[in-house]
Design a protein around this motif. Structure first.
Motif, PDB file in Angstrom:
ATOM      1  N   GLY A 278       0.789  -1.221   0.000  1.00  0.00           N
ATOM      2  CA  GLY A 278       0.000   0.000   0.000  1.00  0.00           C
ATOM      3  C   GLY A 278       0.819   1.266   0.000  1.00  0.00           C
ATOM      4  N   LEU A 279       2.134   1.153   0.232  1.00  0.00           N
ATOM      5  CA  LEU A 279       2.994   2.333   0.260  1.00  0.00           C
ATOM      6  C   LEU A 279       3.789   2.424  -1.044  1.00  0.00           C
ATOM      7  CD1 LEU A 279       4.378   2.434   3.917  1.00  0.00           C
ATOM      8  CD2 LEU A 279       2.208   3.277   2.988  1.00  0.00           C
ATOM      9  N   THR A 280       4.031   3.655  -1.468  1.00  0.00           N
ATOM     10  CA  THR A 280       4.752   3.921  -2.707  1.00  0.00           C
ATOM     11  C   THR A 280       5.825   4.966  -2.464  1.00  0.00           C
ATOM     12  OG1 THR A 280       2.809   3.434  -4.065  1.00  0.00           O
ATOM     13  CG2 THR A 280       4.538   4.758  -5.085  1.00  0.00           C
ATOM     14  N   LEU A 281       7.022   4.705  -2.977  1.00  0.00           N
ATOM     15  CA  LEU A 281       8.113   5.681  -2.917  1.00  0.00           C
ATOM     16  C   LEU A 281       8.189   6.374  -4.272  1.00  0.00           C
ATOM     17  CD1 LEU A 281      11.665   5.186  -1.431  1.00  0.00           C
ATOM     18  CD2 LEU A 281      11.329   6.427  -3.564  1.00  0.00           C
ATOM     19  N   THR A 282       8.113   7.689  -4.266  1.00  0.00           N
ATOM     20  CA  THR A 282       8.196   8.480  -5.491  1.00  0.00           C
ATOM     21  C   THR A 282       9.439   9.350  -5.434  1.00  0.00           C
ATOM     22  OG1 THR A 282       5.784   8.544  -5.716  1.00  0.00           O
ATOM     23  CG2 THR A 282       7.039  10.195  -6.929  1.00  0.00           C
ATOM     24  N   ALA A 283      10.232   9.318  -6.494  1.00  0.00           N
ATOM     25  CA  ALA A 283      11.454  10.117  -6.568  1.00  0.00           C
ATOM     26  C   ALA A 283      11.497  10.862  -7.890  1.00  0.00           C
ATOM     27  CB  ALA A 283      12.683   9.231  -6.417  1.00  0.00           C
ATOM     28  N   TYR A 284      12.055  12.087  -7.866  1.00  0.00           N
ATOM     29  CA  TYR A 284      12.144  12.936  -9.045  1.00  0.00           C
ATOM     30  C   TYR A 284      13.603  13.161  -9.431  1.00  0.00           C
ATOM     31  CZ  TYR A 284       7.254  14.238  -8.171  1.00  0.00           C
ATOM     32  OH  TYR A 284       5.903  14.214  -7.971  1.00  0.00           O
ATOM     33  N   THR A 285      13.852  13.221 -10.729  1.00  0.00           N
ATOM     34  CA  THR A 285      15.180  13.539 -11.239  1.00  0.00           C
ATOM     35  C   THR A 285      15.040  14.473 -12.444  1.00  0.00           C
ATOM     36  OG1 THR A 285      15.188  11.585 -12.692  1.00  0.00           O
ATOM     37  CG2 THR A 285      16.185  11.341 -10.500  1.00  0.00           C
ATOM     38  N   ALA A 286      16.165  15.098 -12.791  1.00  0.00           N
ATOM     39  CA  ALA A 286      16.222  15.936 -13.990  1.00  0.00           C
ATOM     40  C   ALA A 286      17.431  15.515 -14.800  1.00  0.00           C
ATOM     41  CB  ALA A 286      16.308  17.413 -13.610  1.00  0.00           C
ATOM     42  N   ALA A 287      17.303  15.526 -16.104  1.00  0.00           N
ATOM     43  CA  ALA A 287      18.391  15.089 -16.977  1.00  0.00           C
ATOM     44  C   ALA A 287      19.586  16.018 -16.842  1.00  0.00           C
ATOM     45  CB  ALA A 287      17.905  15.044 -18.418  1.00  0.00           C
ATOM     46  N   PRO A 288      20.803  15.462 -16.817  1.00  0.00           N
ATOM     47  CA  PRO A 288      22.012  16.299 -16.740  1.00  0.00           C
ATOM     48  C   PRO A 288      22.086  17.288 -17.896  1.00  0.00           C
ATOM     49  CG  PRO A 288      22.540  13.985 -16.355  1.00  0.00           C
ATOM     50  CD  PRO A 288      21.116  14.026 -16.818  1.00  0.00           C
ATOM     51  N   GLY A 289      22.584  18.461 -17.590  1.00  0.00           N
ATOM     52  CA  GLY A 289      22.766  19.468 -18.623  1.00  0.00           C
ATOM     53  C   GLY A 289      21.543  20.285 -18.936  1.00  0.00           C
ATOM     54  N   THR A 290      20.436  20.035 -18.269  1.00  0.00           N
ATOM     55  CA  THR A 290      19.207  20.792 -18.522  1.00  0.00           C
ATOM     56  C   THR A 290      19.053  21.918 -17.513  1.00  0.00           C
ATOM     57  OG1 THR A 290      17.880  19.351 -17.101  1.00  0.00           O
ATOM     58  CG2 THR A 290      18.084  18.736 -19.431  1.00  0.00           C
ATOM     59  N   ALA A 291      18.198  22.888 -17.877  1.00  0.00           N
ATOM     60  CA  ALA A 291      17.917  23.980 -16.952  1.00  0.00           C
ATOM     61  C   ALA A 291      17.255  23.457 -15.682  1.00  0.00           C
ATOM     62  CB  ALA A 291      17.022  25.017 -17.631  1.00  0.00           C
ATOM     63  N   SER A 292      16.421  22.428 -15.827  1.00  0.00           N
ATOM     64  CA  SER A 292      15.755  21.867 -14.642  1.00  0.00           C
ATOM     65  C   SER A 292      16.769  21.229 -13.698  1.00  0.00           C
ATOM     66  CB  SER A 292      14.700  20.841 -15.068  1.00  0.00           C
ATOM     67  OG  SER A 292      13.607  21.473 -15.693  1.00  0.00           O
ATOM     68  N   ARG A 293      17.804  20.586 -14.250  1.00  0.00           N
ATOM     69  CA  ARG A 293      18.844  20.001 -13.393  1.00  0.00           C
ATOM     70  C   ARG A 293      19.577  21.101 -12.624  1.00  0.00           C
ATOM     71  NH1 ARG A 293      21.505  15.105 -13.277  1.00  0.00           N
ATOM     72  NH2 ARG A 293      23.104  15.139 -11.642  1.00  0.00           N
ATOM     73  N   GLU A 294      19.869  22.201 -13.297  1.00  0.00           N
ATOM     74  CA  GLU A 294      20.540  23.316 -12.642  1.00  0.00           C
ATOM     75  C   GLU A 294      19.670  23.897 -11.524  1.00  0.00           C
ATOM     76  OE1 GLU A 294      22.713  27.570 -13.793  1.00  0.00           O
ATOM     77  OE2 GLU A 294      21.807  26.301 -15.356  1.00  0.00           O
ATOM     78  N   ARG A 295      18.380  24.002 -11.801  1.00  0.00           N
ATOM     79  CA  ARG A 295      17.476  24.559 -10.792  1.00  0.00           C
ATOM     80  C   ARG A 295      17.252  23.584  -9.645  1.00  0.00           C
ATOM     81  NH1 ARG A 295      13.873  26.590 -15.789  1.00  0.00           N
ATOM     82  NH2 ARG A 295      15.211  28.374 -16.323  1.00  0.00           N
ATOM     83  N   LEU A 296      17.298  22.284  -9.937  1.00  0.00           N
ATOM     84  CA  LEU A 296      17.184  21.298  -8.867  1.00  0.00           C
ATOM     85  C   LEU A 296      18.394  21.381  -7.945  1.00  0.00           C
ATOM     86  CD1 LEU A 296      15.308  19.041  -7.869  1.00  0.00           C
ATOM     87  CD2 LEU A 296      16.605  17.433  -9.270  1.00  0.00           C
ATOM     88  N   GLU A 297      19.587  21.595  -8.517  1.00  0.00           N
ATOM     89  CA  GLU A 297      20.784  21.770  -7.695  1.00  0.00           C
ATOM     90  C   GLU A 297      20.692  23.047  -6.875  1.00  0.00           C
ATOM     91  OE1 GLU A 297      23.818  21.652 -10.651  1.00  0.00           O
ATOM     92  OE2 GLU A 297      23.761  19.460 -10.868  1.00  0.00           O
ATOM     93  N   LEU A 298      20.140  24.085  -7.478  1.00  0.00           N
ATOM     94  CA  LEU A 298      19.929  25.327  -6.744  1.00  0.00           C
ATOM     95  C   LEU A 298      18.951  25.114  -5.596  1.00  0.00           C
ATOM     96  CD1 LEU A 298      20.260  28.394  -6.408  1.00  0.00           C
ATOM     97  CD2 LEU A 298      18.462  28.686  -8.129  1.00  0.00           C
ATOM     98  N   LEU A 299      17.898  24.321  -5.842  1.00  0.00           N
ATOM     99  CA  LEU A 299      16.925  24.021  -4.795  1.00  0.00           C
ATOM    100  C   LEU A 299      17.584  23.274  -3.643  1.00  0.00           C
ATOM    101  CD1 LEU A 299      13.905  24.119  -3.981  1.00  0.00           C
ATOM    102  CD2 LEU A 299      13.634  21.907  -5.109  1.00  0.00           C
ATOM    103  N   ALA A 300      18.505  22.362  -3.964  1.00  0.00           N
ATOM    104  CA  ALA A 300      19.223  21.629  -2.913  1.00  0.00           C
ATOM    105  C   ALA A 300      20.069  22.583  -2.076  1.00  0.00           C
ATOM    106  CB  ALA A 300      20.087  20.542  -3.541  1.00  0.00           C
ATOM    107  N   SER A 301      20.699  23.551  -2.727  1.00  0.00           N
ATOM    108  CA  SER A 301      21.501  24.539  -1.989  1.00  0.00           C
ATOM    109  C   SER A 301      20.616  25.404  -1.101  1.00  0.00           C
ATOM    110  CB  SER A 301      22.277  25.419  -2.976  1.00  0.00           C
ATOM    111  OG  SER A 301      23.161  24.648  -3.756  1.00  0.00           O
TER     112      SER A 301
END
Length: 325
Positions: A278-301
């Protein structure tokens, strides 16, 4: 806790005379699921000859479904009246083929048949017991430092989340003393309109996931209360609930508008936890070299700076970002 005194879960709630899950009409659930699927299939799609130009019903007729499934019209009519008791897997599979059900719809039909067996409908509705999360699961989430990740139940309650996930879903995790619920957030919180880029698709998937869970666990009183609450307060939810659509949630792409870092288009993987049914683990990623990946790294900071105020502030979001609808 919010209590719904009268909600008919199988259709759009009516002003009076509806039932809550402690009186759910399983026959109506079956009847309306099969009839809505039948209405979606045209004779042309089913490769059936059109005998006359006038058809009083959208989609296929009952006798046409029976013909395609290789069963009698009387037997199919019994099934569509809500009586799946005793229907074999072979019959269910034949009906699924005739109606061209997808994987999620086929599984939902099997769930409806399972709960229609003698004795299944007489089970006492129950509250979900709080699910104590195994500490190792939170450790796993915390170890995922570059991917927003959370664990939810079938009713879309967020049970555990990692730091980057909290940063991404900050607007959904605040403003309520209750456990965060993604269904309640989507339909009852105005902040959802700013957070989700594709509101319509998010609405459809949220309702379809809750409908799928209801078929799997029709005696879950907490799920009934949630559906009743959303039906009472959201016309949009009530309309979508009446479609009886279901969906499997495994992988895809979602686009979010984060107030600090901007727009992120992230790929998700939704993974059921076999040890914790009944439980589900959901994880998100962004492709390397994309603007979304850069913003995800910024979000981590940014998230790290919130947890450790002594760290320097993260740099600003990329100036090239655009907000897409």
């Amino acid at each position: 806790m919010f209590r719904v005194l009268a909600v008919h879960l199988s259709a759009v709630p009516r002003p009076t005379g509806h039932r809550s899950l402690d009186g759910v009409d399983q026959r109506s659930e079956i009847r309306e699921f099969l009839s809505t699927r039948r209405a979606k299939i045209t004779p042309e799609q089913a490769e059936l000859p059109i005998m006359d130009g006038h058809r009083r019903v959208p989609g296929l007729r009952r006798e046409e479904v029976a013909l395609l499934a290789g069963i009698s019209v009387e037997y199919y009519a019994r099934l569509e009246r809500g009586n799946l008791r005793g229907a074999s897997d072979a019959v269910l599979d034949a009906v699924a083929r005739a109606l061209r059900l997808d994987e999620a719809e086929h599984a939902h039909l099997r769930d409806l048949a399972r709960t229609a067996h003698p004795g299944a409908g007489r089970r006492v509705p129950r509250r979900s017991r709080p699910q104590p999360l195994r500490p190792t699961l939170q450790h796993l989430l915390d170890a995922m430092t570059e991917a927003p990740a959370f664990i939810r139940n079938g009713g879309l309650d967020v049970l555990a989340i990692n730091r980057l996930g909290r940063a991404l879903y900050a607007s959904a995790l605040t403003g309520s003393a209750r456990r965060a619920n993604l269904g309640r957030f989507r339909f009852l919180d105005p902040a959802a309109a700013d957070f989700y880029a594709d509101l319509d698709n998010t609405a459809h998937s949220t309702v379809a996931l809750l409908r799928t869970e209801l078929g799997r666990d029709p005696h879950n009183r907490d799920l009934a209360d949630l559906v009743g609450e959303l039906s009472t307060h959201s016309d949009e939810f009530r309309t979508l609930w009446a479609t009886h659509d279901v969906r499997l949630h495994r992988t895809g792409t979602k686009t979010f508008h984060h107030p600090t870092v901007g727009t992120l288009s992230l790929t998700y993987e939704a993974m059921p936890l076999p040890t914790d049914p009944g439980l589900t683990l959901t994880a998100y990623t962004a492709a390397p070299g994309t603007a979304s990946r850069e913003r995800l790294e910024l979000l981590a900071s940014w998230a790290a700076a919130l947890d450790h105020p002594d760290l320097p502030e993260p740099r600003s979001a990329p100036t090239t970002q655009t907000r897409t609808a």
